[in-house]
Scaffold this active site. Sequence first.
Site: not given
Length: 178
Positions: A10-11, A32-34, A122, A124-126
């Site tokens: 986990d970043i 997501g990560v954001d 990019s 993930g959702v992208y």
Amino acid sequence: MVTVEAVLGDITTQCVDAIVNAADSALMGGGGVDGAIHAAAGPALLEDCRRVRATTHPKGLPVGEAVATGAGNLPARWVIHTVGPNRHRGQDDPALLASCFTRSLAVARDLGARCVAFPAVSAGVYGWDAAEVAAVATDALRADLAEHDGVDLVRFVLFSEPTLAAFQSALSAAGPLL
Ligand code: ADP
């Protein structure tokens, strides 16, 4: 000598100087990560992002660009926000994705951040394939790290075993320079 590594994790928990966020152009948080980074950092991060929007980037952060903020409650000192290309919107140019990695490293050098953690921007959702992201990131880093000093550690922090495997294989294919 630069260390480039790929780990599962986990970043938001990384003890590095700077973590990179796969943000969107608005810089107002998201999924997501954001979302994970904003949740862990707390409201100070959103405040910093609002300040970026109010000053240097009133129209949002362009795809392929990067900008730094503080990191709120995270163990890292800075968050470097970059906007990956969204394949679902036809943004399929690998140069734009490569730019996310090289611009983030340039921002890290300007800050004096020597240890930097990246997610699979990019992937993930992208909608980009993790293997393609890994190959683009590795190529971009190889060129960049050969040309510039200032960063000692690049750590890819991947959230799933298949993504980790994609990055490990790209890094081993890249050979000893990394
Ligand atoms: P994008 O919109 O750029 O595709 P996402 O956040 O949807 O960004 O996904 C990018 C990558 O980050 C995906 O591989 C996703 O699984 C991964 N990810 C999600 N949460 C975390 C986290 N806490 N730490 C590291 N990687 C994460």
